[in-house]
Every structure is written in structure tokens, then in C-alpha cells.
Scaffold this motif. Structure first.
Motif, PDB file in Angstrom:
ATOM      1  N   TYR A 141       6.669  -0.640   0.995  1.00  0.00           N
ATOM      2  CA  TYR A 141       6.438   0.437   1.796  1.00  0.00           C
ATOM      3  C   TYR A 141       6.141  -1.136   3.282  1.00  0.00           C
ATOM      4  CZ  TYR A 141       5.599   5.057   0.248  1.00  0.00           C
ATOM      5  OH  TYR A 141       6.153   5.745  -0.680  1.00  0.00           O
ATOM      6  N   LEU A 189      10.258   0.223   2.775  1.00  0.00           N
ATOM      7  CA  LEU A 189      10.870   1.093   3.257  1.00  0.00           C
ATOM      8  C   LEU A 189      10.398   1.051   5.164  1.00  0.00           C
ATOM      9  CD1 LEU A 189       9.048   3.115   0.665  1.00  0.00           C
ATOM     10  CD2 LEU A 189      12.562   2.522   1.196  1.00  0.00           C
ATOM     11  N   ASN A 201       7.048   8.196  11.127  1.00  0.00           N
ATOM     12  CA  ASN A 201       7.224   8.657   9.010  1.00  0.00           C
ATOM     13  C   ASN A 201       5.951   9.289   8.703  1.00  0.00           C
ATOM     14  OD1 ASN A 201       9.131   5.948   9.423  1.00  0.00           O
ATOM     15  ND2 ASN A 201      10.024   7.901   8.452  1.00  0.00           N
ATOM     16  N   MET A 203       4.037  11.257   5.876  1.00  0.00           N
ATOM     17  CA  MET A 203       3.865  10.197   4.664  1.00  0.00           C
ATOM     18  C   MET A 203       2.554  11.467   4.063  1.00  0.00           C
ATOM     19  SD  MET A 203       3.678   7.039   3.207  1.00  0.00           S
ATOM     20  CE  MET A 203       3.073   6.308   1.144  1.00  0.00           C
ATOM     21  N   ALA A 261       2.636   3.841   8.325  1.00  0.00           N
ATOM     22  CA  ALA A 261       4.284   4.875   7.922  1.00  0.00           C
ATOM     23  C   ALA A 261       3.968   6.118   9.772  1.00  0.00           C
ATOM     24  CB  ALA A 261       4.084   5.715   7.083  1.00  0.00           C
ATOM     25  N   LEU A 313       7.853  10.948   3.815  1.00  0.00           N
ATOM     26  CA  LEU A 313       7.535   9.361   2.840  1.00  0.00           C
ATOM     27  C   LEU A 313       6.818  10.567   1.749  1.00  0.00           C
ATOM     28  CD1 LEU A 313       7.026   6.490   5.089  1.00  0.00           C
ATOM     29  CD2 LEU A 313       9.518   7.227   3.739  1.00  0.00           C
TER      30      LEU A 313
END
Lengths: 296, 296, 296, 296
Positions: A75, A81, A114, A116, A109, A91
Motif C-alpha cells: 500500500y 497502491l 481512498n 478502505m 488511504a 480498497l
């Protein structure tokens, strides 16, 4: 959906297959070419790195990795990522790791835009193949709702445990209790038999009384008590001692971080460790009863 | 039937009342005059000693005593039951004692021409009053069949555990596992909550998973998780810490006699002992979770 | 000699003072301005960062930091020691950290052309101030010889334990045994006194017999047995419970990494953790005997 | 003096021989004719029962028996010592039994007009033969003074531990600490070696530091560290695992009677029990380190 999947081992491999069967389009990555080949033969597309998956335009990325160091690297690494993924991509980390690490990665994240969730599983390789895993999910209600139908292609019991990291918390707490009660069941069964009782009769009494637990009812460690249990087939298959040991290590480590005593939990960890050192790490964890019975 | 009953304490008293209600004729003895008065007021006849009960022409004698020393004295003493009873009278000991002592007394009874069974109970004072005790019975099949209808007046679950002493074996094995899994549940709940989970959500996950046990489902030690549990009413009532301590002491003692290790069982005993020393012996045993949580 | 010193806390501060007293020229760094001021007032020169110390032309750099994360950051960080130091400068880490981390940092140093030793100490703040610390040193014989006179300015017992990391190994192994034997001494003393013996007489018997250990002789946890011990002054001063807890955490973590069971070590860790949770973390670790005695 | 001696086993036999060598006149009894023959050949006179010894006109009677049941029988039985002995004869029990039983028998002796001391020993069969045993004595100062010269013929360290029973208290407390610290030493040595240290170097560090104990210095469980130790000759000879197990059983039983927790003590007992069950009961107790090391 277009889904990225990293980590195609004993658990990740069959999970990815179930996603393919459910009609999803998969982009997969693993360091093992053989593992990748199994999935591409079934219709998945190969990606050459974590970063490549992130850039493949997927809507969701799922990871199933051995330990927190791998999760951090995949990650947070330079070609990882987060460095490459579009904001908004969901995620899902299904690895079993310590809750603190899960929360750190989820926070990174979030900073990256993102959503997660942590979604560790129980059910073993059998459940992974059959699509009957249990997912213990930590994350927001909205993210849980979004992930639910995807996870449902791989499992049948999807439990929302609260915010990020709580999936891991639920797993380590449950498995610590499991590890303890299995040794407790092993001691109670061994003691009763040493004192002259029939093992099946004893299990019957316990299972209709207050000693009843999953380890005595479903997974009794005494050979011959539960048909088709690991104990009844030489402790092969099932949930390996070294996997239980890993989970107990996560539990005692997490406990240390929050300064919480786990007395029986730590002792159970050491007993599985002693048993593993004697060469039994690959046996089902219910084989711990061998510590309590003379070999014939 | 004409039944003798010795030991009219917190458990024996209500058990004897239930036998009266079922229409049996009772001859009772206890060192406490008050205890005896409660039964004679309800129709029982008082006897002045163990020997007197044995000579009263009863068909069955039931004993409910605190410990093995009392059982030995009542059965084997100079003015005890065996010295005075007619051959053929069925002897039922419902005390919780170590299996070896139970077998010694049963062997002495057999030599005397008296069938004997050990029939320790679980269910506590609530079960004793309600007539819903569980009896774990050790003795021959014939003697079990003969005792069954009598025990059924006091309990609803009558389990034949095998030969003499096996009732005690089943009880100590079950309660040792109970004592262990309660501490396991206390540690798992405390750990999960310390790591940020809601207690009820965590209990829900565990109870639908492999950590599930009677102590997590029916009797969860975390306050507020199970309505009407001791944990939800300040750990009052229930099964006292000192009673659990007694049973774990019997378990580790019996284990020592047969040279059987009980590692978690012995550690659990010590933890309840430490907790009792701090002044908590009268609290329900699920209060052991207080060892794991800072007082607010 | 020109020596760099990072980490001027309760231990590092007095150690640095002793180097000044021995005539060395010191360049010091700490995040606490107060800590730095104490040293500059005594003649040390302040440096503004780890990197600045590395570039100050020193012949030796000593670090005394709280945990492995700090050691990694100070040595391996972008503005850390290795990125800035000249090859050949001797690096001495006196922090107590896990052996694996010590070896990783030493390997990075070697790659950078810098000899490095790990040299954790025992003796506490009293020993640091008096210059009577024990240093347990891991590193090559040549590096040990080079470091010896420098360490001798801060301690009186300088022990070579083998290659890099072995200083840490010796410390965690010794302190784990110490943590166990202290609880053992607490249990033995409490048991003997509960059974009616005088504490001093009991300690005398043990100390002339096979139960003898540092914890019974020098540091007996029972109040009044050893004059001037922490037990005889309300468990103030000495080696804090939370410091013992840190060392036991390092021991069980190192054991996990090499898959070595440490059953009593892990249990001791949990008991100190439970004791610390009750608000006793600042008391000397011999106060663990309070777990075994009713407060009056 | 005219002395009666009952119990001529591995310990009692050589002890009685040393009394003969010191010029005392002995009347001996044992159930084993062979054991008796060894003593009569050396000049002792045979007695046919405990009662016969009591009636032989001796001034002192010494007993060395396996367990409390034998002690009770020999002293309190119908043809036992108290039923037959003249008032004023000094009774010395050197058996290792629980303190409560020792006090009960001493109280019965006092009622009979006989001074009695408990005087359990340490030093093993080697010390018994060499006359270098340690005696831990419980009884009045006057009785201790009277017994002292007699015991001095069999041992070199005669310690007065306080009133009746305290000899037993001192022994169980000391041996419990010994049993714990031996496992602690086994764990510390195994951990250090697993982490890469040389065993002798590690022992050297520990023995000059705070982990130092009799088990690390005199009796180190790691092979090759202490010359002539049981560990250096395959764990033969020395103090057998099953004897340590007996003493830990006495300690935890005595602790239970006074409601005193002994957490590490109880765990140590279970670990020796598990080790004994694997067939190692006859090995020296330092062989417990085998639980922590892979067999090669």
C-alpha cells in the motif's frame, strides 16, 4: 466490476476464482508466476506490479497478504497502491494483521482520497474454495455497504464490526478465545479420560452443560468424538498450529500496544509455540491435545 | 418413597423441599436446627444423626455435603450411614467431591451390600429451588435407572456418566473448562474493547464464530452484553468465585492424583485465588473480568 | 576524544556528564532543550541534529534512546547518522532494543564503513550517575577493545557478549530471568509468611539454600527483609515496573521471532502488565508482591 | 544415645548409617527386609514394628517416610509410635510433608507428652551418604537444641525455622522458588542461545548480574556450562523431576489451604508434570530445559 486482486496464495487464489465465477473482471498480481497462471487461465488479466494494478482503472482493489510488512509495502511503497491509485477506488485488505497497522494504512488511504476497509476472514482454505468464508469488516457504514456484494461472492457471513481496524480487532479477539478454549477443551477431555470416563460420554455432558464451546462441540480435539473433525483424521487439514500461533502473536502484540493484560492468551501462545517447536506446526491446532496425552 | 436426606444447606434444603412436593416421605438431618426446622415445617421427619436416618427404614438416602471430609465422616464414621444401614438401601451422594474419594466411599458401600451412585449437580441455588438442576451420575446402569425418577423430582437433566465416580469426573472436567473459558472470554472482551470495539458488537461476532462458548453467549462477563446476567447486575447472585475456586481445586487435585497436567486449569485456579484474596470471593465468578479492566 | 552523544534523558544525561568529567570533548543532541542545556553548562557543545553530530568530526558517537523506532530513525533516517557520518567512526548504541533491530542497524553501519557495537546497560539512574553501570557489549573483539576505555568512564563492568546484537541478547535474557525470579521470590515469601514463618528467617533459609537468587538476597520484595531495598521504602526508586515490562516485552518479541517458547517469561510479562494496569507502573518492580498479599 | 529409626530408604538408609558411625545405638524398622539387613549388618538392632521401636526404650525416634499418609499411620496408627512411646521421648520427623499435617502430628505428640520437631532435609542421596544434609527444623528452641547434636551427625547445616511445621514451610517455599527459577534459567539460556549467544558466555553474564540464581550458577540446566552438573552428564543423578513435582504439589496444596495464590509455582508444577508424563520423571529436574529445545 473491474477488480484488482493482489496475493493469490492458498486463500487469495480460490477467493479470486470465486470473484471470476461471479462475473467480475479481474486484474491480478502475485510474486509467484504459477499462482498468476492459475488465475489467467481462468480469465483474469495479469498485472506486473502493485502499481500496475492501481493504474489499470479498477473500481475496487482487494489484497490478501501474509503479514503487516507486506501490507505496508504494497500500500505505502514507492511503487505501491496509494502512490498510483485514483482517488475514490475502494480498497479492501483481507490480510490478517494487527489492528494498529490496519488503522495506519487506512488513514494513509483516507488521506489519499481512498475509502478502505479491513476484512480479514475465517473459514480456512475450505471456506475460501467453497465461497463460505466469514468476513469481519472494519470501516464506515457506507464503505461496508459498497463492499458487501463483492465480499458476498467469496463468503456467506459478512459482519460489520465498526470503524477501520475493527475487523482485525474482532478476528484477533475471537481467535485468541478460540486458542484458549481449544486448550481448555484438550485439558478437560484429557483429564476426564485419565480419570476413567469415556470420551464421547464426557463430550456429551460438556456440550449440554456450561463447559460447552465451539472447540468441544464442533471441533473436539479428542480423536473419535466428532466425526470428520481433524482429530478424527490424524489432525491433518483444518487450521494449522502455526496459523493459530500467528493469530495469538497478533493478539498479544495488540494487547501490549494498548497495555492490556491477556494472561491465558499469552500462555496459550507459548504452549502452541512449544508444540510447534516439537515439529507439529503443520498439524491442525486441535493437535495441542498431544501435549496432554502419552503417546501410545 | 421413604427417603433419608442429610445436608440441608443452600442446595440441599430446596432439593429436599422438592422431594416433599413430589410426594415422598422424608427423614432429614442437619447440624443446623434452623435448616431442619424449615423441612419439618413442610412435613419432613427429623432424625437425630446420620446413623438414625440409616436405621429409620428408608429405601433411599441422599447426601448433600460441603466436602469430601464430611462425606467420609457421614458414610464411614462410627455412627455413620454404612455402620447402620440395611443392605440394599440405595445411597446417593450429591456432594461435589473428588472422584477418588467418591470411588472409595462407593467401594465401601458395595462391600456393605449397598448400591451407591455419585450425583453432583449444576444449576446453583436457583436450579435447586426450581427443580431444574442437572445431575451428573456415576454408577451402574441399574442403579442409575432406580435413582432416575427420584432425581427427576429435583432436576430436569439427569445424565448417566458411567461407573462410580464418573459423575464427579464429569463435573470437575466441565467446570474446569468453564473456569478457563470464562477467563478466556473476559480477556477477549477486554482486549477487543481496549482496542476500540463495542462490547455488544464484539460479543455478537464471537457468538457467531469459533470463539463461541457458554461464557460468551449465556453468561458474558462484560457488563451490559447479556441482559439479566450477573455481569449486568454488579456480579451479584450467580455462581460465586469461591465455589468456582473449590471446583478448580478439585480438578487440579484429581489431575495430580492421576499425574495428568492441566496447565490452563491450574493457572485459572490461581487467578481466581488471587481475585478472591482481593476480597471478591462472594462475587459471581464472571467478575474475574475485573482483573483485566481498570476500575473507573 | 571527540565524542558525539544523542539522547540525554534520565540515563543518557548522567552518562554524558561522566564522559565530560573524564576529559572527553562532547557534541550533544536531544529534542529537549533543557536536557541539552544541562550538558552545555557543563562544557558540551550543542549540535542541532543527528546529522550535525555526524558531521562534527567526532571519533565516536554514542546513542541512548527509548526504543527501536528511535534508533532506526536516528541511524537510518534521511538526516540520520549513517547518511552523514565519515567511514571509520565508531558507533555505540546503549539503548535497550530487540536484538534483531540492533543487528539490522549494525549491518547498515558496516555497509557504510562504520564499526558499531550494541552496549545496553544495567544499573539504573543511580548507576548512570555514579558511573557504575554494567555494559553488555555486542560487536567484534577489536571494536570492543576500542570502546572499552570510553565505556569505562561510565561504568565499571564492561562485558563482551559476542558479535553484534549479543549485548541486547544478554540483556533481555538476564532481565527475563530477573523478572521471573522476582515473582518467584514474591510467591515464596508470601507463601511462607502465610503459612506462619517469619519473613527474615525465611529469607535467611532461602539465601543459604537452593532457592537463593539476586531477587531473594539483594532485592527481597518483602518489606523489612533487606535494609535500604525498595521494598523497605515503599517500593519507591529502583527499577520501575514499567521498565521491567518493556524488557519482558522485548524478550517475548525476540523469542517470537526465533520461534522459541518462553512460558514463564510470557506469564511474568502479563502479571507485570496486570499490576501496571492497576496503577502501579511507577513502583519498583519488586512491588509485584502486592499481587500476592492482602492490603492491610 | 539410643535412637529409633523408621524408614531406611534411599535417604533414611545412609542417614541411619551416619548415626551408627557417630557411635549411637540404633533400633531400626522398615517394611523392606533388605533395607533392614543393611543396617543390622552395620550394628543396628532390628525392631518388628513402629510400636516395637517405641517400646524399645529409646531416647529419640527419627522417621524418614515418603508421604504424609505414612507419617500419620506411623505416628497415629493403632500400633503406632504415639500409642506406645514413653512421654518425654523426642520425636524427629525428617519426611517432607505438608506443614498442616506436620503440625497436626506434632500437636498429637504434645498431647501425648512427647516433644516433636519436623526436620525435612535437602541435599539428596549424595548429601545423605556424605553426612552433609541441610536440616530445616520446626519446633521449640529447647527441642531444637536437643536435636541439634543428633542431626549434626547426619548434616552440616542445621537451621531453626521457628515453631512446629516451619521446617516444612521453609522447605516447600524454598523448593517452589527453586522449581520456578530452574525453569526461568532454562528459558533464559534457551532464548539467549536461540538468539545466537554462546551458552557459557551467557551464563557468565547472568551470573555476574541480576538474573543470578542457584539454578544458573551451581546447577545450570544447559549442557556443558557447569562441569559435573547433571546437565553435563545427560541429566542423570541429581534431584529427580518427580521429586521436584512432589514438592511443588506440597507447595500448591499448602497454598490452597491458606488461600494464597502461587501463580508461577502452580504453572511450574504443571510444566514438570507435562515433562514427567513424557517419560522424563527420573531425569534430574534441570532436564526441564528439554521442553525448550529441539532434540537433535
Amino acid at each position: 466490476m473491474h477488480i484488482g486482486f493482489l496475493g493469490l496464495g492458498n486463500m487469495g487464489g480460490p477467493m479470486a476464482h470465486n470473484l471470476l465465477k461471479a462475473g467480475h473482471q479481474l486484474y491480478v498480481f502475485d510474486v509467484s508466476a504459477t499462482a498468476v497462471a492459475g488465475l489467467t487461465a481462468a480469465g483474469a488479466q495479469e498485472a506486473t506490479s502493485a502499481g500496475a494494478i492501481a493504474k489499470a482503472g479498477v473500481e475496487v482493489i482487494i489484497t490478501m497478504l501474509p503479514a503487516a510488512t507486506h501490507v505496508r509495502e504494497v500500500y505505502l511503497g514507492d511503487d505501491g497502491l496509494l502512490a498510483n491509485v485514483q482517488p475514490g477506488v475502494l480498497l479492501i485488505d483481507s490480510s490478517t494483521i494487527d489492528p494498529m497497522s490496519a488503522r495506519e494504512v487506512a488513514a494513509a488511504a483516507a488521506k489519499n482520497g481512498n475509502p478502505m476497509i479491513d476484512a480479514p476472514v475465517s473459514g480456512g482454505t475450505v471456506g475460501a474454495a467453497a465461497g463460505t468464508l466469514t468476513f469481519m469488516v472494519g470501516g464506515s457504514e457506507a464503505d461496508f455497504q459498497k463492499a458487501q456484494p463483492i465480499l458476498a461472492a467469496m463468503g456467506k457471513n459478512i459482519i460489520h464490526c465498526g470503524d477501520c481496524g475493527n475487523g482485525q480487532v474482532a478476528k484477533v479477539a475471537n481467535n485468541m478465545l478460540l486458542g484458549i478454549s481449544m486448550i481448555g477443551a484438550a485439558e478437560a477431555m484429557s483429564l476426564g479420560v485419565a480419570l476413567g470416563m469415556d470420551a464421547k460420554v464426557l463430550a456429551g455432558v460438556i456440550n449440554s452443560s456450561s463447559g460447552r464451546c465451539w472447540s468441544s462441540e464442533i471441533y473436539n480435539p479428542f480423536p473419535g468424538v466428532v466425526e470428520n473433525s481433524p482429530a478424527s483424521r490424524g489432525y491433518s487439514g483444518g487450521f494449522g498450529t502455526d496459523l493459530m500461533l500467528k493469530d495469538l502473536g497478533l493478539a498479544s502484540e495488540a494487547a501490549k500496544q494498548v497495555r492490556q493484560p491477556v494472561i491465558l492468551g499469552a500462555l496459550a501462545q507459548q504452549l502452541y509455540q512449544a508444540f510447534s517447536m516439537q515439529g507439529n506446526g503443520m498439524l491442525d491446532f486441535s493437535a495441542i491435545i498431544k501435549l496432554y496425552r502419552q503417546e501410545n
